[in-house]
Write an enzyme that holds these catalytic residues in place. Structure first.
Site, PDB file in Angstrom:
ATOM      1  N   GLU A 178       0.818  -1.220   0.000  1.00  0.00           N
ATOM      2  CA  GLU A 178       0.000   0.000   0.000  1.00  0.00           C
ATOM      3  C   GLU A 178       0.849   1.266   0.000  1.00  0.00           C
ATOM      4  O   GLU A 178       0.373   2.343   0.357  1.00  0.00           O
ATOM      5  CB  GLU A 178      -0.968  -0.038   1.190  1.00  0.00           C
ATOM      6  CG  GLU A 178      -1.947  -1.195   1.058  1.00  0.00           C
ATOM      7  CD  GLU A 178      -2.982  -1.276   2.157  1.00  0.00           C
ATOM      8  OE1 GLU A 178      -2.774  -0.681   3.226  1.00  0.00           O
ATOM      9  OE2 GLU A 178      -4.007  -1.933   1.933  1.00  0.00           O
ATOM     10  N   LYS A 307     -15.615  -0.976   2.530  1.00  0.00           N
ATOM     11  CA  LYS A 307     -14.960  -1.389   1.287  1.00  0.00           C
ATOM     12  C   LYS A 307     -16.041  -1.971   0.381  1.00  0.00           C
ATOM     13  O   LYS A 307     -16.624  -3.020   0.715  1.00  0.00           O
ATOM     14  CB  LYS A 307     -13.902  -2.468   1.566  1.00  0.00           C
ATOM     15  CG  LYS A 307     -12.697  -2.015   2.391  1.00  0.00           C
ATOM     16  CD  LYS A 307     -11.904  -3.232   2.854  1.00  0.00           C
ATOM     17  CE  LYS A 307     -10.545  -2.847   3.426  1.00  0.00           C
ATOM     18  NZ  LYS A 307      -9.917  -4.003   4.134  1.00  0.00           N
TER      19      LYS A 307
HETATM   20  P1  PGA Z   1      -6.467  -5.636   2.274  1.00  0.00           P
HETATM   21  O1  PGA Z   1      -5.955  -4.763   3.489  1.00  0.00           O
HETATM   22  O2  PGA Z   1      -6.905  -4.748   1.192  1.00  0.00           O
HETATM   23  O3  PGA Z   1      -5.254  -6.472   1.917  1.00  0.00           O
HETATM   24  O4  PGA Z   1      -7.594  -6.493   2.812  1.00  0.00           O
HETATM   25  C1  PGA Z   1      -6.543  -3.566   3.844  1.00  0.00           C
HETATM   26  C2  PGA Z   1      -7.032  -3.580   5.264  1.00  0.00           C
HETATM   27  O5  PGA Z   1      -6.937  -4.600   5.983  1.00  0.00           O
HETATM   28  O6  PGA Z   1      -7.547  -2.571   5.711  1.00  0.00           O
HETATM   29 ZN    ZN Z   2      -8.018  -3.471   7.808  1.00  0.00          ZN
END
Ligand code: PGA
Ligand code: ZN
Length: 381
Positions: A178, A307
């Protein structure tokens, strides 16, 4: 995915996917992977979308559920569903001369307040093998103007890099999934680097910024214990450890400090420090309305990570957002570790009146979101 309307409007949107996925989130791809997702799109999704009315947002998302027929989009894949849902919303926005955030806007949202930046500065866990067990070390700034919060978060990122070079002069430093730094540090050492960088950046720029963590604790929880390289903790021990860190380091934001099934531990932490710290549920809720309802009943958290691809449609996402908002919980719109150089996340954050936007600070797919947020900030003035 590209959607074309009868009027000739085209909208193209891609869906992200995660590495540290919650057990209850939509699977990104069906059993057969990407080729199967493409086949499923042509066989099951396309025929149901052709002829649909893009103004009927809920109807389009219902067609996606109908095309799949399973709980978690295991037949067409969460990626296909997410891309189709978003692309049709984007097509509607374009066709009606609006911005995407306006199509998504919740009651009372006017596009003039902007989310806090929850910016990824240092990576661990699944996003950075060899780093700390905690997954994300975050710079949290709630300055009203996105340019200020972005600037101070970027400064924290740079200062973390400088401090890592000073502490580990012989180490090649890379960046994780990230865009945060990767370094062979323990959790507490890494946190100290972050806290020092936040203090310095705040002084230099006179913009508020505080440290935050996403522990993604399900990833190192096995057989009822939190297993670190240097200690093993039971639930009580983990509650104590996290509380101590939060108080000692002035942590503003704590995401997934416990395993995704441990509603009770979340509730204990929220009761003790929730008035001062944002306790954010990601894997525990996976953006599902019914899981959030249980969390609200148990007072598990005071915030929820949002998300879109965890549930696969905007309609499902907005139902969860509305429940959170109606119950006084803050929402944080989040990128995924595997993401694309697209800016729609900024529209989701602004349209849903999110308290924060969680995103990376460096790398094309991260900068695209920050730039879009800056554009929305400009457009509002
Ligand atoms: P991920 O991590 O996109 O790999 O699930 C992001 C998070 O855990 O916030
Ligand atoms: Zn998370």
């Amino acid at each position: 995915m590209e959607i074309r309307t009868a009027g000739g409007t085209r909208a193209r949107v891609g869906a992200p996917s995660g590495a540290s996925t919650g057990a209850t989130e939509a699977r990104a791809f069906p059993e057969g992977g990407v080729p199967e997702a493409i086949r499923a799109f042509h066989e099951r999704v396309e025929p149901r979308l052709v002829g649909a009315d893009i103004a009927d947002r809920a109807g389009i998302d219902a067609r996606l559920h109908d095309a799949d027929g399973t709980e978690g989009f295991s037949r067409i894949g969460g990626n296909v569903a997410t891309a189709a849902s978003l692309a049709s919303a984007e097509a509607l926005a374009k066709e009606t001369g609006r911005a995407l955030w306006q199509v998504l806007a919740r009651p009372g949202v006017d596009g003039r307040s902007f989310p806090a930046i929850v910016g990824n500065c240092l990576n661990g866990g699944r996003h950075a093998i060899g780093g700390p067990e905690f997954q994300e070390f975050l710079a949290v700034s709630d300055a009203p103007r996105p340019e200020d919060s972005i600037r101070v978060a970027l400064r924290v990122h740079a200062l973390v890099g400088e401090e890592l070079k000073r502490r580990l002069p012989k180490q090649a430093l890379g960046r994780g999934d990230e865009g945060g730094w990767v370094a062979p540090l323990g959790n507490v050492d890494a946190l100290e680097v972050l806290v020092g960088a936040c203090d310095k950046a705040r002084d230099e720029l006179s913009v508020p910024v505080r440290p935050g963590l996403d522990l993604a604790a399900s990833e190192f929880y096995r057989d009822g214990k939190y297993r670190y390289r240097d200690q093993t903790l039971d639930e009580d021990g983990q509650v104590g450890f996290v509380t101590k860190l939060a108080e000692r380091y002035g942590i503003a934001y704590l995401e997934d400090p416990f395993d995704e099934t441990s509603y009770g531990a979340f509730a204990r932490l929220t009761a003790s420090i929730g008035s001062r710290v944002q306790i954010v549920g990601d894997d525990i809720f996976t953006t599902h309305r019914d899981r959030l309802a249980r969390g609200i009943e148990l007072r598990a958290t005071n915030s929820i990570l949002i998300k879109v691809n965890q549930v696969g449609t905007l309609t499902d996402t907005l139902a969860t957002v509305d429940l959170a908002r109606g119950s006084g919980l803050r929402t944080v719109s989040s990128h995924r570790s595997g993401d694309l150089p697209e800016g729609w996340l900024a529209h989701v954050a602004v349209g849903t009146g999110a308290w924060g936007i969680k995103c990376g600070l460096l790398g094309g797919e991260r900068v695209a979101k920050l730039n879009e947020l800056l554009r929305l900030g400009r457009a509002a003035r």
